[in-house]
Design a protein around this motif. Sequence first.
Motif, PDB file in Angstrom:
ATOM      1  N   LYS A 293       0.817  -1.182   0.392  1.00 36.93           N
ATOM      2  CA  LYS A 293      -0.346  -0.073  -0.062  1.00 36.93           C
ATOM      3  C   LYS A 293       0.987   1.433   0.025  1.00 36.93           C
ATOM      4  O   LYS A 293       1.556   1.330   0.450  1.00 36.93           O
ATOM      5  CB  LYS A 293      -0.940   0.106   1.337  1.00 36.93           C
ATOM      6  N   GLU A 294       0.373   2.244  -0.394  1.00 43.60           N
ATOM      7  CA  GLU A 294       0.571   4.065  -0.970  1.00 43.60           C
ATOM      8  C   GLU A 294      -0.464   4.244  -0.587  1.00 43.60           C
ATOM      9  O   GLU A 294      -1.235   4.398  -0.815  1.00 43.60           O
ATOM     10  CB  GLU A 294       1.804   3.655  -1.361  1.00 43.60           C
ATOM     11  N   TRP A 295       0.068   6.141  -0.996  1.00 39.99           N
ATOM     12  CA  TRP A 295      -1.180   6.676  -0.659  1.00 39.99           C
ATOM     13  C   TRP A 295      -1.013   6.580  -2.305  1.00 39.99           C
ATOM     14  O   TRP A 295      -0.171   6.789  -3.421  1.00 39.99           O
ATOM     15  CB  TRP A 295      -0.054   8.082  -0.358  1.00 39.99           C
ATOM     16  N   ARG A 329      -7.695  10.635  -1.240  1.00 41.39           N
ATOM     17  CA  ARG A 329      -6.878  10.248  -1.265  1.00 41.39           C
ATOM     18  C   ARG A 329      -6.845   9.076   0.275  1.00 41.39           C
ATOM     19  O   ARG A 329      -6.937   9.050   0.994  1.00 41.39           O
ATOM     20  CB  ARG A 329      -5.025  10.797  -0.494  1.00 41.39           C
ATOM     21  N   GLN A 331      -4.524   5.417   1.644  1.00 43.12           N
ATOM     22  CA  GLN A 331      -3.876   4.435   1.603  1.00 43.12           C
ATOM     23  C   GLN A 331      -4.406   3.003   0.332  1.00 43.12           C
ATOM     24  O   GLN A 331      -4.494   1.923   0.902  1.00 43.12           O
ATOM     25  CB  GLN A 331      -3.137   3.606   2.900  1.00 43.12           C
ATOM     26  N   GLU A 333      -3.462   0.183  -3.239  1.00 40.55           N
ATOM     27  CA  GLU A 333      -2.454  -0.409  -4.061  1.00 40.55           C
ATOM     28  C   GLU A 333      -3.186  -0.396  -5.463  1.00 40.55           C
ATOM     29  O   GLU A 333      -4.258  -0.596  -5.819  1.00 40.55           O
ATOM     30  CB  GLU A 333      -2.527  -1.962  -4.403  1.00 40.55           C
ATOM     31  N   HIS A 414      -9.349  -3.080   0.680  1.00 40.82           N
ATOM     32  CA  HIS A 414      -9.190  -1.864   1.197  1.00 40.82           C
ATOM     33  C   HIS A 414      -9.916  -1.444   2.150  1.00 40.82           C
ATOM     34  O   HIS A 414     -10.117   0.063   2.407  1.00 40.82           O
ATOM     35  CB  HIS A 414      -8.969  -0.879  -0.470  1.00 40.82           C
ATOM     36  N   VAL A 439      -8.027   9.201   6.610  1.00 41.93           N
ATOM     37  CA  VAL A 439      -7.679   9.150   5.347  1.00 41.93           C
ATOM     38  C   VAL A 439      -7.190  11.161   5.860  1.00 41.93           C
ATOM     39  O   VAL A 439      -6.182  11.521   5.973  1.00 41.93           O
ATOM     40  CB  VAL A 439      -7.571   9.369   4.148  1.00 41.93           C
ATOM     41  N   LYS A 442      -5.484  11.940   8.900  1.00 37.86           N
ATOM     42  CA  LYS A 442      -4.080  11.674   9.087  1.00 37.86           C
ATOM     43  C   LYS A 442      -3.376  13.568   7.765  1.00 37.86           C
ATOM     44  O   LYS A 442      -2.379  13.332   8.633  1.00 37.86           O
ATOM     45  CB  LYS A 442      -4.064  10.591   8.637  1.00 37.86           C
ATOM     46  N   ASP A 443      -3.936  13.407   7.127  1.00 41.65           N
ATOM     47  CA  ASP A 443      -3.117  14.796   6.489  1.00 41.65           C
ATOM     48  C   ASP A 443      -2.750  16.133   6.993  1.00 41.65           C
ATOM     49  O   ASP A 443      -2.100  16.394   7.040  1.00 41.65           O
ATOM     50  CB  ASP A 443      -3.959  15.115   5.054  1.00 41.65           C
TER      51      ASP A 443
END
Length: 444
Positions: A293-295, A329, A331, A333, A414, A439, A442-443
């Motif tokens: 996982k990535e942003w 946005r 986290q 794949e 997800h 999300v 967190k940003d």
Amino acid sequence: MSYAGSENLSRSTIFKVLMYFITCVAFIFILFINQVVVSSETFYHQQLKRDLVNEANLFSMIVNKGDSAELYRTIAQRKQSNTTFSYIVQPEKRINKELLLYPTASLMFGPSKTAQLSQVVTLPLGMELVIKINPQFMQSYRETVIPMLLSGIAIPVIIMLAGASLFAVVILKKLARVNQGMNRVILGEKGVKLPVSTNDDEFDVLAMHLNFMIEQVEKKETSLKALSVGMAHDLRTPIARMKLRLERLLTQNTAPYTTELEACHDDLEVLLSMFNGMLEIANLNSGKQHIDKEWVDLSQVCRDVVEFLLPISDEKQQQLSFREDQPYRLQGEPSLLFRAVYNLVENSIKYTPEMGVIDVIVDHFGVVVIDNGMGVSNEDKKRIREPMFRADRSRTHQGFGLGLSLVEAVVIRHNGELVFSDNHPGLRSRLYLPLASEVSSKDQ
């Protein structure tokens, strides 16, 4: 699910049967009470009649003695002490000295056969004594009896209604637990166990049988999935070998069999793609496939999908557009998210007629794909995410029925949810990603 609501009670067969039974019992009880009251009132009036005759005989004896002073003294004493009868001394009238009857109203149903009674005693000097039942005494009698009668009917009926409601609620509560458990099974939850109490009653026996059935169904489903995945895994290797051999043959001069060999090669490639799709879905659902996982910018993923599929939609003269209501946005794949959105948009293009409209929208909840195509029935909405299921019964469109299964597997990995709803006409396919608020926090 509420088990004590008035709607559920009114729909309950148990409650309806109890209400019918209580209504019949209450009607019979009212008839019985009425008969008892009428009989007791008749008896009471007969007793009053005898007392009235005895009272008139007493005064006749005093009159026969010729002692007027004692007569009027007795009348005065009776007026003060006796509240049952009223005593009226008046000039003598030429009326029948026999028993006089005046109709009165019954306590329950219509006129009574009993009556208000009176007796007339002739006094000296042209006077007469009228002895009759005191109206206040009769009113007091009715005021005493009627509340007892009403309470004797109302209290048992209320108690029976309360008991029937309580009994129906207890039964509905136990059935609600069974229904809730079965709803969880229908929605695909695994390891569901219905509660079994220590009472060992018929509901516990039903719960045990359903638990056994659920366990057996889960075992057979697991076995069937393992068998299908195993077959796909085992068949994929020989199919891949056959495909490679055909590719080597096609590089040589295979005339006049080139066309047949190319067709065999294409069929093997289709089978290999189907088996690969089944294995990928199984690995995603079981967690065997690792996800890096990535942003990911969901809007950019949707733009890429629309750009990739735009030529296909143009062939059908469809209007395929993208709109971003709010950036999103998460986290995840990127390639898996791309395939999930791709499958949804491709399905919309496939099942939307020419000149149709397809919108891809990113908002606070995730992404939604909206079309004005043929849509999906409510019955099929529950099954279109199952592997190998095709809502297109006629098979006029190509496919294996694995696309939406892959979408759901990706979304679940997800932490999201795949939901279908009507667009009138058409279909709304929603990818809910409930972690959007987390999300965003967190940003910040």
